[in-house]
Design a protein around this motif. Sequence first.
Motif, PDB file in Angstrom:
ATOM      1  N   PHE A  27       0.855  -1.191   0.000  1.00 34.43           N
ATOM      2  CA  PHE A  27       0.000   0.000   0.000  1.00 34.43           C
ATOM      3  C   PHE A  27       0.893   1.245   0.000  1.00 34.43           C
ATOM      4  O   PHE A  27       1.866   1.333   0.761  1.00 34.43           O
ATOM      5  CB  PHE A  27      -0.914   0.017   1.228  1.00 34.43           C
ATOM      6  N   PRO A  28       0.588   2.242  -0.852  1.00 33.90           N
ATOM      7  CA  PRO A  28       1.484   3.401  -0.978  1.00 33.90           C
ATOM      8  C   PRO A  28       1.501   4.271   0.279  1.00 33.90           C
ATOM      9  O   PRO A  28       0.531   4.345   1.026  1.00 33.90           O
ATOM     10  CB  PRO A  28       0.897   4.163  -2.169  1.00 33.90           C
ATOM     11  N   VAL A  29       2.622   4.931   0.472  1.00 33.52           N
ATOM     12  CA  VAL A  29       2.777   5.872   1.580  1.00 33.52           C
ATOM     13  C   VAL A  29       1.938   7.117   1.278  1.00 33.52           C
ATOM     14  O   VAL A  29       1.900   7.586   0.134  1.00 33.52           O
ATOM     15  CB  VAL A  29       4.263   6.252   1.746  1.00 33.52           C
ATOM     16  N   PRO A  30       1.230   7.689   2.272  1.00 29.44           N
ATOM     17  CA  PRO A  30       0.465   8.923   2.021  1.00 29.44           C
ATOM     18  C   PRO A  30       1.365  10.031   1.470  1.00 29.44           C
ATOM     19  O   PRO A  30       2.465  10.259   1.971  1.00 29.44           O
ATOM     20  CB  PRO A  30      -0.077   9.294   3.409  1.00 29.44           C
ATOM     21  N   ALA A  31       0.901  10.715   0.445  1.00 31.66           N
ATOM     22  CA  ALA A  31       1.691  11.740  -0.227  1.00 31.66           C
ATOM     23  C   ALA A  31       1.926  12.947   0.684  1.00 31.66           C
ATOM     24  O   ALA A  31       1.029  13.374   1.422  1.00 31.66           O
ATOM     25  CB  ALA A  31       0.979  12.187  -1.500  1.00 31.66           C
ATOM     26  N   ASN A  32       3.141  13.473   0.632  1.00 35.32           N
ATOM     27  CA  ASN A  32       3.487  14.742   1.292  1.00 35.32           C
ATOM     28  C   ASN A  32       3.221  14.719   2.797  1.00 35.32           C
ATOM     29  O   ASN A  32       2.886  15.753   3.386  1.00 35.32           O
ATOM     30  CB  ASN A  32       2.684  15.898   0.671  1.00 35.32           C
ATOM     31  N   TYR A  33       3.384  13.554   3.413  1.00 36.29           N
ATOM     32  CA  TYR A  33       2.966  13.399   4.815  1.00 36.29           C
ATOM     33  C   TYR A  33       4.127  13.076   5.750  1.00 36.29           C
ATOM     34  O   TYR A  33       4.500  13.894   6.589  1.00 36.29           O
ATOM     35  CB  TYR A  33       1.893  12.321   4.880  1.00 36.29           C
ATOM     36  N   PHE A  34       4.728  11.909   5.609  1.00 34.38           N
ATOM     37  CA  PHE A  34       5.890  11.573   6.425  1.00 34.38           C
ATOM     38  C   PHE A  34       7.115  12.353   5.920  1.00 34.38           C
ATOM     39  O   PHE A  34       7.311  12.473   4.708  1.00 34.38           O
ATOM     40  CB  PHE A  34       6.199  10.077   6.347  1.00 34.38           C
ATOM     41  N   PRO A  35       7.936  12.894   6.816  1.00 35.13           N
ATOM     42  CA  PRO A  35       9.174  13.553   6.366  1.00 35.13           C
ATOM     43  C   PRO A  35      10.013  12.606   5.504  1.00 35.13           C
ATOM     44  O   PRO A  35      10.268  11.465   5.887  1.00 35.13           O
ATOM     45  CB  PRO A  35       9.886  13.889   7.679  1.00 35.13           C
ATOM     46  N   LYS A  36      10.367  13.066   4.302  1.00 32.98           N
ATOM     47  CA  LYS A  36      11.130  12.281   3.332  1.00 32.98           C
ATOM     48  C   LYS A  36      10.447  10.951   3.006  1.00 32.98           C
ATOM     49  O   LYS A  36      11.108   9.974   2.648  1.00 32.98           O
ATOM     50  CB  LYS A  36      12.551  12.045   3.840  1.00 32.98           C
ATOM     51  N   ASP A  37       9.112  10.922   3.130  1.00 29.84           N
ATOM     52  CA  ASP A  37       8.323   9.716   2.848  1.00 29.84           C
ATOM     53  C   ASP A  37       8.784   8.510   3.662  1.00 29.84           C
ATOM     54  O   ASP A  37       8.638   7.355   3.228  1.00 29.84           O
ATOM     55  CB  ASP A  37       8.363   9.368   1.351  1.00 29.84           C
ATOM     56  N   ASP A  38       9.286   8.782   4.837  1.00 31.38           N
ATOM     57  CA  ASP A  38       9.782   7.718   5.719  1.00 31.38           C
ATOM     58  C   ASP A  38       8.767   7.474   6.830  1.00 31.38           C
ATOM     59  O   ASP A  38       8.640   8.286   7.755  1.00 31.38           O
ATOM     60  CB  ASP A  38      11.132   8.126   6.320  1.00 31.38           C
ATOM     61  N   PRO A  39       8.018   6.352   6.799  1.00 36.64           N
ATOM     62  CA  PRO A  39       6.997   6.090   7.814  1.00 36.64           C
ATOM     63  C   PRO A  39       7.549   5.925   9.222  1.00 36.64           C
ATOM     64  O   PRO A  39       6.782   5.947  10.186  1.00 36.64           O
ATOM     65  CB  PRO A  39       6.346   4.777   7.327  1.00 36.64           C
ATOM     66  N   ALA A  40       8.860   5.795   9.342  1.00 33.72           N
ATOM     67  CA  ALA A  40       9.459   5.695  10.672  1.00 33.72           C
ATOM     68  C   ALA A  40       9.578   7.061  11.342  1.00 33.72           C
ATOM     69  O   ALA A  40       9.830   7.140  12.553  1.00 33.72           O
ATOM     70  CB  ALA A  40      10.840   5.034  10.580  1.00 33.72           C
ATOM     71  N   ARG A  41       9.402   8.130  10.574  1.00 36.53           N
ATOM     72  CA  ARG A  41       9.524   9.489  11.117  1.00 36.53           C
ATOM     73  C   ARG A  41       8.139  10.064  11.408  1.00 36.53           C
ATOM     74  O   ARG A  41       7.190   9.826  10.661  1.00 36.53           O
ATOM     75  CB  ARG A  41      10.282  10.380  10.128  1.00 36.53           C
TER      76      ARG A  41
END
Length: 314
Positions: free
Chosen positions: A257-271
Amino acid sequence: MPIKIPDDLPARRTLEVEGVVVMREAAAMRQDIRPLRIGMLNLMPNKITTEIQIARLLGATPLQVELTLVRMTDHVARNTPADHMESFYRPWDEVKSERFDGFIITGAPVERMPFEDVTYWDELQRVFDWTQTHVHRCFMICWAAQAAVHHFHGMPKYELPSKAYGIFRQQNRAPASPYLRGFSDDFSIPVSRWTEVRATDIPSDSGMAVLAESDETGLCLLDDAKHRSLHMFNHIEYDTTSLADEYFRDIAERSDFPVPANYFPKDDPARRPENRWRSHAHLLFGNWINEIYQTTPFDISQIGQRELVTSEAG
């Protein structure tokens, strides 16, 4: 001024920690003013989270607000404890004889279903019609906004090829609108939906005005003056981590499933994501409450009568 909610509603503890002024019921009864009566028909699955999100925004306004939680009469909530629903929610069939200065209807996780297949669709249509005689102004959110423009204006919804999901810039199309007073020329808010309604389907005689929209995700905010309603097709009320909660739920079911756009810093879900919409959420709800306060009758029993006269005059 504070927001008045039941003394033992779980949202109270969260709001008090955040510094939102919450009035106890006994103190509210001693005040010689009429609070604004706001009802919320909560269709979201995690009702407690939504209670906090909406109460936070209503409680930040300078006016005393009394929040009434409403549920569909026969629909059984599966994701909220039954004792919570029994203690804090009133079925719409019980409140339909009452009048409200404002009424909020939330989104619901049924947007990919045809409206007519939703189990409570018939009752929801009755609720929409009831708002025209018993409510001064309405605020519809996400699926409820799609459902309202379908009910009142016959507008269809369209399934998207993929989920509109993330933080997207919205263009302010009506800076002179009282609902956008103080808004930037553009602003970013959360979007989370599988369907959309389109500006090209707005009937020419509807009187609706586009207040905000996005090049990427389409309509965001409509003013339906004839029905005294704001239609917000996105989730300006979301917490900082709401989209993250959805994302981690989604990847548990589908790993790609794609990462939400423009949401996690640098598209990193760990941040941890950064909240870039909180101020506009407070501003929009504050403007809505101010418009209610400026125009609602002091005698709440006159709500509906004044609207009927205005409608007939128009």
